[in-house]
Scaffold this motif. Structure first.
Motif, PDB file in Angstrom:
ATOM      1  N   ASN A   1      -5.225 -32.802 -16.521  1.00  0.00           N
ATOM      2  CA  ASN A   1      -5.548 -32.881 -15.438  1.00  0.00           C
ATOM      3  C   ASN A   1      -6.515 -33.846 -15.024  1.00  0.00           C
ATOM      4  OD1 ASN A   1      -6.958 -31.351 -16.026  1.00  0.00           O
ATOM      5  ND2 ASN A   1      -6.300 -29.565 -14.531  1.00  0.00           N
ATOM      6  N   GLY A   2      -7.092 -34.414 -16.348  1.00  0.00           N
ATOM      7  CA  GLY A   2      -8.670 -35.074 -15.906  1.00  0.00           C
ATOM      8  C   GLY A   2      -8.701 -35.381 -17.742  1.00  0.00           C
ATOM      9  N   TYR A   3      -9.879 -36.050 -17.527  1.00  0.00           N
ATOM     10  CA  TYR A   3     -10.860 -36.385 -18.636  1.00  0.00           C
ATOM     11  C   TYR A   3     -11.624 -35.170 -18.861  1.00  0.00           C
ATOM     12  CZ  TYR A   3      -9.547 -41.608 -18.667  1.00  0.00           C
ATOM     13  OH  TYR A   3      -8.848 -42.799 -18.536  1.00  0.00           O
ATOM     14  N   LEU A   4     -12.065 -35.639 -20.601  1.00  0.00           N
ATOM     15  CA  LEU A   4     -13.218 -34.413 -21.288  1.00  0.00           C
ATOM     16  C   LEU A   4     -14.485 -34.415 -20.699  1.00  0.00           C
ATOM     17  CD1 LEU A   4     -11.034 -33.678 -24.778  1.00  0.00           C
ATOM     18  CD2 LEU A   4     -10.383 -32.420 -22.836  1.00  0.00           C
ATOM     19  N   HIS A   5     -15.085 -33.780 -20.663  1.00  0.00           N
ATOM     20  CA  HIS A   5     -16.222 -33.384 -20.219  1.00  0.00           C
ATOM     21  C   HIS A   5     -17.916 -32.911 -21.216  1.00  0.00           C
ATOM     22  CE1 HIS A   5     -16.369 -29.685 -18.907  1.00  0.00           C
ATOM     23  NE2 HIS A   5     -15.697 -29.874 -18.136  1.00  0.00           N
ATOM     24  N   ILE A   6     -18.741 -33.137 -21.286  1.00  0.00           N
ATOM     25  CA  ILE A   6     -19.831 -32.352 -22.396  1.00  0.00           C
ATOM     26  C   ILE A   6     -19.727 -30.868 -22.674  1.00  0.00           C
ATOM     27  CG2 ILE A   6     -20.854 -31.797 -20.901  1.00  0.00           C
ATOM     28  CD1 ILE A   6     -21.996 -32.951 -23.978  1.00  0.00           C
ATOM     29  N   GLY A   7     -19.051 -30.328 -21.368  1.00  0.00           N
ATOM     30  CA  GLY A   7     -18.391 -28.658 -21.891  1.00  0.00           C
ATOM     31  C   GLY A   7     -16.982 -28.664 -22.740  1.00  0.00           C
ATOM     32  N   HIS A   8     -16.055 -29.018 -22.728  1.00  0.00           N
ATOM     33  CA  HIS A   8     -14.844 -28.984 -23.848  1.00  0.00           C
ATOM     34  C   HIS A   8     -16.046 -29.613 -24.454  1.00  0.00           C
ATOM     35  CE1 HIS A   8     -12.929 -30.103 -19.587  1.00  0.00           C
ATOM     36  NE2 HIS A   8     -12.429 -29.238 -20.294  1.00  0.00           N
ATOM     37  N   ALA A   9     -16.443 -30.710 -24.650  1.00  0.00           N
ATOM     38  CA  ALA A   9     -17.044 -30.721 -26.611  1.00  0.00           C
ATOM     39  C   ALA A   9     -17.921 -29.738 -27.177  1.00  0.00           C
ATOM     40  CB  ALA A   9     -18.583 -31.618 -26.636  1.00  0.00           C
ATOM     41  N   LYS A  10     -18.437 -28.416 -26.636  1.00  0.00           N
ATOM     42  CA  LYS A  10     -18.627 -27.241 -27.477  1.00  0.00           C
ATOM     43  C   LYS A  10     -17.613 -26.678 -27.516  1.00  0.00           C
ATOM     44  CE  LYS A  10     -21.632 -23.065 -26.056  1.00  0.00           C
ATOM     45  NZ  LYS A  10     -22.208 -22.271 -24.777  1.00  0.00           N
ATOM     46  N   SER A  11     -16.449 -26.853 -26.898  1.00  0.00           N
ATOM     47  CA  SER A  11     -15.388 -26.018 -27.023  1.00  0.00           C
ATOM     48  C   SER A  11     -14.558 -26.544 -28.255  1.00  0.00           C
ATOM     49  CB  SER A  11     -14.403 -25.847 -26.029  1.00  0.00           C
ATOM     50  OG  SER A  11     -13.235 -24.908 -26.675  1.00  0.00           O
ATOM     51  N   ILE A  12     -14.707 -28.045 -28.751  1.00  0.00           N
ATOM     52  CA  ILE A  12     -14.154 -28.727 -29.441  1.00  0.00           C
ATOM     53  C   ILE A  12     -14.636 -28.533 -30.733  1.00  0.00           C
ATOM     54  CG2 ILE A  12     -13.347 -31.281 -30.167  1.00  0.00           C
ATOM     55  CD1 ILE A  12     -13.003 -32.185 -27.797  1.00  0.00           C
ATOM     56  N   TYR A  13     -15.836 -28.825 -30.992  1.00  0.00           N
ATOM     57  CA  TYR A  13     -16.834 -28.152 -32.208  1.00  0.00           C
ATOM     58  C   TYR A  13     -17.060 -26.851 -32.833  1.00  0.00           C
ATOM     59  CZ  TYR A  13     -20.934 -28.363 -34.004  1.00  0.00           C
ATOM     60  OH  TYR A  13     -22.159 -28.495 -35.383  1.00  0.00           O
ATOM     61  N   LEU A  14     -16.784 -25.625 -31.683  1.00  0.00           N
ATOM     62  CA  LEU A  14     -16.357 -24.407 -32.106  1.00  0.00           C
ATOM     63  C   LEU A  14     -15.187 -24.315 -32.672  1.00  0.00           C
ATOM     64  CD1 LEU A  14     -17.143 -21.794 -32.392  1.00  0.00           C
ATOM     65  CD2 LEU A  14     -15.976 -20.971 -30.355  1.00  0.00           C
ATOM     66  N   ASN A  15     -13.896 -24.673 -32.220  1.00  0.00           N
ATOM     67  CA  ASN A  15     -12.150 -23.825 -32.681  1.00  0.00           C
ATOM     68  C   ASN A  15     -12.448 -25.850 -33.980  1.00  0.00           C
ATOM     69  OD1 ASN A  15     -11.042 -22.584 -31.095  1.00  0.00           O
ATOM     70  ND2 ASN A  15     -12.092 -23.743 -29.109  1.00  0.00           N
ATOM     71  N   PHE A  16     -12.772 -26.487 -34.073  1.00  0.00           N
ATOM     72  CA  PHE A  16     -12.404 -27.145 -34.997  1.00  0.00           C
ATOM     73  C   PHE A  16     -13.340 -27.284 -36.091  1.00  0.00           C
ATOM     74  CE2 PHE A  16      -9.980 -30.056 -32.223  1.00  0.00           C
ATOM     75  CZ  PHE A  16      -8.811 -30.352 -32.941  1.00  0.00           C
ATOM     76  N   ASN A  17     -14.709 -26.868 -35.954  1.00  0.00           N
ATOM     77  CA  ASN A  17     -15.573 -26.031 -37.181  1.00  0.00           C
ATOM     78  C   ASN A  17     -14.597 -24.923 -37.568  1.00  0.00           C
ATOM     79  OD1 ASN A  17     -17.436 -28.575 -37.649  1.00  0.00           O
ATOM     80  ND2 ASN A  17     -18.764 -27.886 -35.763  1.00  0.00           N
ATOM     81  N   ILE A  18     -14.902 -24.068 -37.029  1.00  0.00           N
ATOM     82  CA  ILE A  18     -14.112 -22.469 -37.469  1.00  0.00           C
ATOM     83  C   ILE A  18     -12.946 -22.489 -38.796  1.00  0.00           C
ATOM     84  CG2 ILE A  18     -12.725 -20.458 -36.765  1.00  0.00           C
ATOM     85  CD1 ILE A  18     -15.564 -20.185 -36.051  1.00  0.00           C
ATOM     86  N   ALA A  19     -12.255 -23.559 -37.558  1.00  0.00           N
ATOM     87  CA  ALA A  19     -10.815 -24.137 -38.392  1.00  0.00           C
ATOM     88  C   ALA A  19     -11.182 -24.757 -39.727  1.00  0.00           C
ATOM     89  CB  ALA A  19     -10.290 -24.558 -37.967  1.00  0.00           C
ATOM     90  N   TYR A  20     -12.378 -26.201 -39.839  1.00  0.00           N
ATOM     91  CA  TYR A  20     -12.631 -26.168 -41.237  1.00  0.00           C
ATOM     92  C   TYR A  20     -13.294 -25.598 -42.288  1.00  0.00           C
ATOM     93  CZ  TYR A  20     -11.928 -30.802 -38.138  1.00  0.00           C
ATOM     94  OH  TYR A  20     -10.675 -32.218 -38.369  1.00  0.00           O
ATOM     95  N   ARG A  21     -14.260 -24.290 -41.291  1.00  0.00           N
ATOM     96  CA  ARG A  21     -14.996 -23.674 -42.312  1.00  0.00           C
ATOM     97  C   ARG A  21     -14.781 -22.397 -43.222  1.00  0.00           C
ATOM     98  NH1 ARG A  21     -20.500 -21.075 -39.840  1.00  0.00           N
ATOM     99  NH2 ARG A  21     -21.988 -20.010 -41.616  1.00  0.00           N
ATOM    100  N   TYR A  22     -13.172 -22.523 -42.565  1.00  0.00           N
ATOM    101  CA  TYR A  22     -12.390 -20.944 -43.222  1.00  0.00           C
ATOM    102  C   TYR A  22     -11.700 -22.183 -43.649  1.00  0.00           C
ATOM    103  CZ  TYR A  22     -16.432 -18.611 -41.330  1.00  0.00           C
ATOM    104  OH  TYR A  22     -17.503 -17.508 -41.209  1.00  0.00           O
ATOM    105  N   LYS A  23     -11.336 -23.353 -43.542  1.00  0.00           N
ATOM    106  CA  LYS A  23      -9.895 -23.641 -44.663  1.00  0.00           C
ATOM    107  C   LYS A  23      -8.501 -23.542 -43.885  1.00  0.00           C
ATOM    108  CE  LYS A  23     -12.015 -23.753 -48.543  1.00  0.00           C
ATOM    109  NZ  LYS A  23     -11.836 -23.234 -50.606  1.00  0.00           N
ATOM    110  N   GLY A  24      -8.915 -23.073 -42.587  1.00  0.00           N
ATOM    111  CA  GLY A  24      -7.799 -23.089 -41.961  1.00  0.00           C
ATOM    112  C   GLY A  24      -7.129 -24.414 -40.965  1.00  0.00           C
TER     113      GLY A  24
END
Length: 547
Positions: free
Chosen positions: A34-57
């Motif tokens: 319902n809108g564009y992503l902002h810098i706050g979403h970047a924090k969530s993206i960074y956390l969720n994707f890095n958790i998956a990458y870090r633990y081979k998920g």
């Protein structure tokens, strides 16, 4: 070798791995389109994707498309583009809550059959009144004790479009006297007669986020559902729904972290939409916004955004981050890769009186003061040059380091000059400064203050777009009247000059215009059109000056 610092989320993940070593870690990023992503979403993206990458998920991208009145396909495309720009890839293909509409409907029927949900006929205002407050418990709806059969019939009629919007909804039957307001019979489904971007007109009832989110997490085998602290109370409902629907064997767990709050910024989609509608900003990609598209348009790099997210970290403590931290991240990223050039934003002409009219002299200047491998460039010293208006003053002021009548300054990479006289035109606006230069006092002569310059023989006219914060309040979203803090200087266009070498050269990303800041060269649609430069960031922190 340095080990990565662990935040409380990574510690939780590692404990779960010890308990169930064969269970694959699965996270998700569930934006509402319902809108564009902002810098706050970047924090969530960074956390969720890095958790998956870090633990081979796996990290799933799931669009929470449960409100067709607000959602658009263009937002889905923009969200995908932003995530890829940040350098992340989701697991397989994106999923949508709408993929599960049939199953969600059946789960709602299950709750009704268990006498854990009922069809409500109170209007939204009455529902709010009956719900009570933090100090006052709620009271039961007069429709709460309908029979299971009656609720099944009414809910099916809702699905068939028999009833108008807001006339009915489906509520969970939990406890109207609960100390937690979220458990006071929350709404699970509402009626919306709008065409959905994927299911079109198949549905006219849509699940609420709190109902659909936990179920889809379970269906997608998400192990760690990470969200911001505003959803902390919602976890009780998250767990209640999964328990009542018997998702016992693969229950995901919700964990909350503090959302990103940044000084001087507007992140609320509602406010951003109002600003766009009022035409105060040019849209979601306006470089004054802290949407990822706006930051990219200004000239920010994905590396700088990710480094910022890394520095901010993940905690449960809610605080507001200084804007200077974000700007320091982009400066640090651009510093090593950006060639130096000289540019004049507010030009004032200098005439060197002791030089011949056609005199030109080639001088050498480094492309980067610390990186010799970037080589050197030729700059031209001539009779007429431009300096910045801020670098000239008639009389000496305290701590002033520019050119003053009767005093000398050093032209960077060139000679010392002394201001002798001022020439004014008829309107007394544009002036020319007559100066004398001293050929023996070159760049090695470090007695005087240094200013930047460009030659009229080695520069081209360009346009500079200077961006600043939209509002001068540190916390604009908290202001009753946000327009009182509007910054009329948030977008300024300046016409000046820059070294002519920039016209044809291709660089990695940006320039550092010495003493001014980092600038992005905009792509030209027409060959003969004037070149435009966006200022990405100035060279020094400044936002502490706002009150």
């Amino acid at each position: 070798m340095k080990t990565k610092k662990k935040n409380f989320i990574t510690k939780i993940v590692e404990k779960s791995i010890l308990k169930q070593p064969r269970r694959k870690i699965k996270t998700r990023f569930p934006p509402e389109p319902n809108g564009y992503l902002h810098i706050g979403h970047a924090k969530s993206i960074y956390l969720n994707f890095n958790i998956a990458y870090r633990y081979k998920g796996e990290c799933h991208l799931r669009f929470d498309d449960t409100n067709p009145k607000k959602e658009k396909i263009k937002y889905i495309h923009a969200i995908k583009k932003d995530i890829k720009w940040l350098g992340f890839n989701w697991y397989q293909k994106p999923t949508y809550t709408s993929d599960y509409f049939d199953k969600l409907y059946k789960y709602a029927i299950q709750l009704i059959r268990k006498n854990l949900a009922y069809v409500e006929e109170l209007n939204p205002q009455e529902i709010k009144k009956y719900r009570g407050t933090l100090k006052k418990s709620g009271k039961n709806s007069p429709f709460r004790n309908r029979t299971i059969q009656e609720n099944l019939i009414l809910f099916k009629k809702m699905k068939l479009g028999v009833f108008p919007e807001k006339s009915m909804c489906l509520r969970a039957k939990i406890n109207m006297e609960s100390s937690s307001i979220i458990l006071r019979d929350p709404i699970l489904y509402r009626i919306i007669f709008s065409k959905h971007h994927r299911t079109h007109k198949k549905w006219c009832i849509y699940p609420m986020y709190d109902f659909s989110h936990c179920i889809v997490d379970a269906l997608e085998n998400i192990t760690h559902s990470l969200c911001t602290l505003e959803f902390q109370d919602n976890r009780k409902l998250y767990e209640w729904i999964l328990k009542k629907l018997n998702f016992n064997n693969k229950v995901p767990f919700q964990y909350e972290f503090s959302k990103l709050s940044l000084e001087y910024t507007i992140l609320s989609k509602r406010i951003l939409k109002e600003l766009i509608k009022s035409k105060l900003i040019k849209g979601w990609k306006d470089p004054r916004l802290y949407t990822l598209s706006g930051l990219r348009e200004k000239g920010y790099t994905s590396t700088a955004i990710k480094n910022f997210c890394k520095k901010v970290g993940v905690t449960k403590q809610q605080n507001t981050i200084e804007l200077n931290l974000l700007e320091s991240c982009i400066r640090n990223d651009l510093n090593q890769s950006s060639p130096r050039r000289m540019a004049i934003i507010n030009p004032i002409k200098i005439i060197i009186i002791n030089l011949e009219k056609n005199h030109t002299e080639n001088l050498q200047a480094p492309n980067h003061p610390q990186i010799k491998d970037m080589g050197k460039r030729t700059i031209i010293f001539s009779k007429e040059i431009y300096i910045d208006k801020e670098d000239f003053c008639k009389k000496q002021k305290k701590n002033y380091k520019g050119l003053v009548l009767g005093k000398k300054v050093q032209l960077k990479y060139a000679y010392t000059i002394k201001a002798k006289k001022i020439l004014k035109n008829k309107k007394n606006k544009n002036i020319i400064i007559l100066c004398k230069y001293y050929p023996k006092e070159t760049k090695q002569y470090k007695k005087y203050n240094i200013i930047h310059w460009v030659s009229t023989k080695n520069s081209i006219p360009v346009q500079f777009q200077l961006f600043d914060v939209l509002f001068k309040s540190k916390f604009p979203e908290k202001e009753d009247d946000i327009m009182k803090f509007y910054n009329p200087k948030s977008y300024i266009i300046k016409n000046g000059y820059v070294e002519s070498i920039v016209k044809k050269e291709i660089i990695k990303h940006a320039y550092q215009f010495e003493r001014i800041g980092y600038f992005l060269k905009k792509k030209q649609k027409e060959k003969n059109k004037i070149i435009i430069f966006n200022r990405i960031v100035s060279l020094k922190n400044k936002y502490k000056n706002f009150s």
